[in-house]
Enzyme design. Sequence first.
Site, PDB file in Angstrom:
ATOM      1  CB  SER A   1       5.244  -1.325  11.981  1.00  0.00           C
ATOM      2  OG  SER A   1       4.748  -0.030  12.251  1.00  0.00           O
TER       3      SER A   1
ATOM      4  CG  HIS B   1      -5.914   1.683   5.521  1.00  0.00           C
ATOM      5  ND1 HIS B   1      -5.443   2.710   6.289  1.00  0.00           N
ATOM      6  CD2 HIS B   1      -4.882   0.834   5.342  1.00  0.00           C
ATOM      7  CE1 HIS B   1      -4.152   2.490   6.558  1.00  0.00           C
ATOM      8  NE2 HIS B   1      -3.793   1.358   5.984  1.00  0.00           N
TER       9      HIS B   1
ATOM     10  CE  LYS C   1      -0.206   3.299   4.705  1.00  0.00           C
ATOM     11  NZ  LYS C   1      -0.095   3.406   6.140  1.00  0.00           N
TER      12      LYS C   1
ATOM     13  CG  ASN D   1      -1.731   1.214   1.422  1.00  0.00           C
ATOM     14  OD1 ASN D   1      -1.829   2.035   0.505  1.00  0.00           O
ATOM     15  ND2 ASN D   1      -2.329   1.372   2.594  1.00  0.00           N
TER      16      ASN D   1
ATOM     17  N   GLY E   1       2.341   2.368  10.769  1.00  0.00           N
ATOM     18  CA  GLY E   1       3.244   3.502  10.544  1.00  0.00           C
ATOM     19  C   GLY E   1       3.958   3.971  11.794  1.00  0.00           C
TER      20      GLY E   1
ATOM     21  CD  GLU F   1      -3.434  -2.728   7.769  1.00  0.00           C
ATOM     22  OE1 GLU F   1      -2.305  -2.931   7.336  1.00  0.00           O
ATOM     23  OE2 GLU F   1      -4.085  -1.705   7.522  1.00  0.00           O
TER      24      GLU F   1
ATOM     25  CD  GLU G   1      -3.025   5.526   6.734  1.00  0.00           C
ATOM     26  OE1 GLU G   1      -3.062   5.549   5.497  1.00  0.00           O
ATOM     27  OE2 GLU G   1      -2.084   4.999   7.380  1.00  0.00           O
TER      28      GLU G   1
HETATM   29  P1  PGA Z   1       2.768   0.411   7.663  1.00  0.00           P
HETATM   30  O1  PGA Z   1       1.317   0.557   7.019  1.00  0.00           O
HETATM   31  O2  PGA Z   1       3.335  -0.882   7.140  1.00  0.00           O
HETATM   32  O3  PGA Z   1       3.535   1.614   7.194  1.00  0.00           O
HETATM   33  O4  PGA Z   1       2.583   0.371   9.139  1.00  0.00           O
HETATM   34  C1  PGA Z   1       0.466  -0.542   6.933  1.00  0.00           C
HETATM   35  C2  PGA Z   1      -0.854  -0.114   6.363  1.00  0.00           C
HETATM   36  O5  PGA Z   1      -1.243   1.046   6.547  1.00  0.00           O
HETATM   37  O6  PGA Z   1      -1.540  -0.909   5.714  1.00  0.00           O
END
Ligand code: PGA
Length: 259
Positions: free
Chosen positions: A215, A97, A14, A12, A175, A169, A99
């Site tokens: 992460s 997601h 983003k 992803n 992140g 998640e 976000e």
């Molecule tokens: P990240 O993001 O690996 O940077 O923690 C995972 C995600 O948002 O799907």
Amino acid sequence: MSPIKKKLIIGNWKMNLTVHEASIFVHTLSQSIAVHRDVEVVLAPTLLALQPISLQIDRRQFKLAAQNFYWRDQGAFTGEVSAAQLRGLVEYALVGHSERRHVFHEHDKDIRSKVQAAVRNGIRPVLCIGETAHERSSGETADVLHDQLLGGLANVTSEELGQVVIAYEPVWAIGTGNNATPDDVKKAVRAIRRQIEHLYGQKAANEIRVLYGGSVTPESAATYLATDGIDGLLVGGASLSGPSFTAIVGLAHHEGEAA
Ligand code: PGA
């Protein structure tokens, strides 16, 4: 326990990389990532880059995912893109997601409509669920997963469930560099499969693909991939590094070989 499933690795990106940069990056990845029969690699670039990248990739090597879309198929919805418009372009689409839930305030009702819109348009929804740090410390993880699953899957039939992928998640792990422990993941996945069993039966619970995200790095990927019940990874930050993403795909291949 379940029949052998391919490992699914989704990158992803983003809101990163311009269309031009994305195209160069795909070229780089195409040189470093080998095609493995036991691993499915999916890229989720910015919406703008989906069309050009779709012409660039070999679909045996990479498939595409949308990071987001609107749940109506067409109409007066300025600025939105529908699953009907993405049909044929992407195989997968992220839904719910964290976000989207937390920055854009999407609720279970929106998420459920998106899951249905994806399925209706032949796109596999990747339903993302996970608890916040606060929910975790209050011991509410199982309840949150239960509610988000129930909310996202309402109206999905047993037949349609075969299209759906679940991504666990934990919000506090996205992140942040804070990895969930394998034990956290094992517990969450068990709870997810138990609920799917309750709703759709044991076969469905065994067959549904469940990913971990939050992460993930080449250092932590192998542990998650080896965790019972985990079928792949949703990778954010590390998917923007060619060497890291390539290493993660390689680990998924080795895990498939070991299984
Ligand atoms: P990240 O993001 O690996 O940077 O923690 C995972 C995600 O948002 O799907």
